[in-house]
Design an enzyme around this catalytic site. Structure first.
Site, PDB file in Angstrom:
ATOM      1  N   HIS A   1      43.906  23.763  16.383  1.00 18.94           N
ATOM      2  CA  HIS A   1      44.322  22.992  15.211  1.00 18.94           C
ATOM      3  C   HIS A   1      43.177  22.853  14.216  1.00 18.94           C
ATOM      4  O   HIS A   1      42.879  21.750  13.735  1.00 18.94           O
ATOM      5  CB  HIS A   1      44.815  21.610  15.641  1.00 18.94           C
ATOM      6  CG  HIS A   1      46.084  21.633  16.428  1.00 18.94           C
ATOM      7  ND1 HIS A   1      47.280  22.085  15.919  1.00 18.94           N
ATOM      8  CD2 HIS A   1      46.341  21.267  17.715  1.00 18.94           C
ATOM      9  CE1 HIS A   1      48.226  21.989  16.829  1.00 18.94           C
ATOM     10  NE2 HIS A   1      47.679  21.515  17.947  1.00 18.94           N
TER      11      HIS A   1
ATOM     12  N   GLU B   1      52.157  20.003  28.114  1.00 18.70           N
ATOM     13  CA  GLU B   1      52.447  19.237  26.903  1.00 18.70           C
ATOM     14  C   GLU B   1      53.938  19.035  26.650  1.00 18.70           C
ATOM     15  O   GLU B   1      54.306  18.354  25.690  1.00 18.70           O
ATOM     16  CB  GLU B   1      51.827  19.939  25.689  1.00 18.70           C
ATOM     17  CG  GLU B   1      50.355  20.267  25.868  1.00 18.70           C
ATOM     18  CD  GLU B   1      49.680  20.700  24.579  1.00 18.70           C
ATOM     19  OE1 GLU B   1      49.587  19.860  23.664  1.00 18.70           O
ATOM     20  OE2 GLU B   1      49.256  21.860  24.499  1.00 18.70           O
TER      21      GLU B   1
END
Length: 326
Positions: free
Chosen positions: A119, A220
């Protein structure tokens, strides 16, 4: 002793006495046979001794080789050493390509740095310069790669990362890929090529890399939680990380909700049952079983540091400009 032959009769003369061949054969032959037997016995003893020596040499060489194979590799990844000892470790998150910021964080007391390449716009060139600029810092360089591909993990390991963090692991195949590309044969399929890893970690890097590498896989999603048992069964995984934000993102439940906490509990139980270290956000340090933590990024750290600085009272000796801060 001399020999003569007359009228077809073979005669030996010894000590003034004639000895017929027949008599000689009966009198001397047993001595010869005895001598032959003694020589044969000696020969057998020599052969047996030689065989024993060879076997002992093989055994000694085998033991030496076994001891050499069992000898533990040099461990320079201090974060992994602490994990193996059951201690908690914390890593701050790096988004910025600035080597000065990286070095400030690497020397601030963290066990490792979570270098964020999933990210952020960081390139492998950026990260290579950052790691090299602060070589020898206490915090070990870990990289969260964009995906469990050979290209991403190969570059990360070649520039010196001793921890590979793989996001969104939903399947056994992705967990296997994380290990496969992080480890040299026979544990994995990492290619041996050029990189700055040798200058960072030593000339014996090829022999020590697998033992020093930390493979972190992140669960996740509810799919990943459903496959947690199979994922945790993959050999070579060091840490399973319960991703707090994306568990909420993908499940639709917030932290504290019964459904959300059930997902975390499932990851917790399966991970520890397989004797794998359990990871999560730093805010979960008080949760039982967690030993690997992701700390805040540099923006949050600067804000926190600024608040502390502004709240500090005056007095004392002013810092010397350009000096290394205490």
């Amino acid at each position: 002793m001399r020999h003569s032959c007359k009228n077809g009769e073979s005669t030996w003369h010894a000590a003034g006495r004639k000895i017929l061949l027949a008599e000689y054969e009966f009198s001397v032959a047993p001595e010869i046979m005895l001598l032959c037997k003694e020589n044969l016995m000696r020969a057998k003893q020599v052969v047996l001794f030689t065989v024993v020596c060879i076997v002992l040499c093989w055994i000694t060489a085998g033991k030496a080789q076994a001891q050499e194979q069992k000898a533990p590799a040099r461990l320079y990844n201090t974060a992994k050493q602490k994990l193996m000892e059951g201690k908690q470790i914390v890593g701050a998150t790096v988004f910025s390509p600035d080597p000065n910021i990286y070095c400030a964080m690497a020397n601030a007391g963290y066990d490792f740095l979570w270098i964020e390449m999933q990210h952020s716009p960081l390139t492998y060139g950026d990260v290579a310069r950052m790691i090299w600029a602060c070589r020898g810092a206490p915090a070990m360089p870990f990289i969260r790669v964009p995906d469990a591909t050979e290209s991403d993990i190969q570059k990360a390991t070649d520039i010196g990362a001793v921890g590979i963090i793989v996001p969104t692991v939903d399947t056994v195949e992705k967990a296997q890929a994380a290990v496969k590309w992080s480890k040299y044969p026979p544990e994995g399929r990492r290619s041996q090529g050029n990189g700055q890893y040798g200058a960072l970690w030593g000339n014996d890097y090829r022999q020590t890399a697998n033992e020093n590498m930390v493979v972190v896989i992140m669960i996740e999603t509810p799919i990943g939680v459903e496959n947690a048992e199979k994922i945790a069964s993959v050999p070579g995984i060091d840490v399973i990380f319960a991703a707090s934000t994306d568990l909420a993102n993908f499940s639709g439940h917030r932290q504290g909700d019964k459904e959300y906490e059930a997902l975390v509990t499932r990851i917790h139980d399966v991970t520890l049952q397989h004797r794998i270290r359990l990871g999560g956000p730093q805010a979960w340090r008080d949760r039982p079983g967690f030993t690997f933590f992701q700390g805040p990024g540099e923006t949050q750290l600067i804000q926190s540091g600024a608040r502390v600085n502004l709240a500090a009272r005056g007095g004392g000796v002013a810092p010397i400009e350009g000096a290394t801060p205490p």
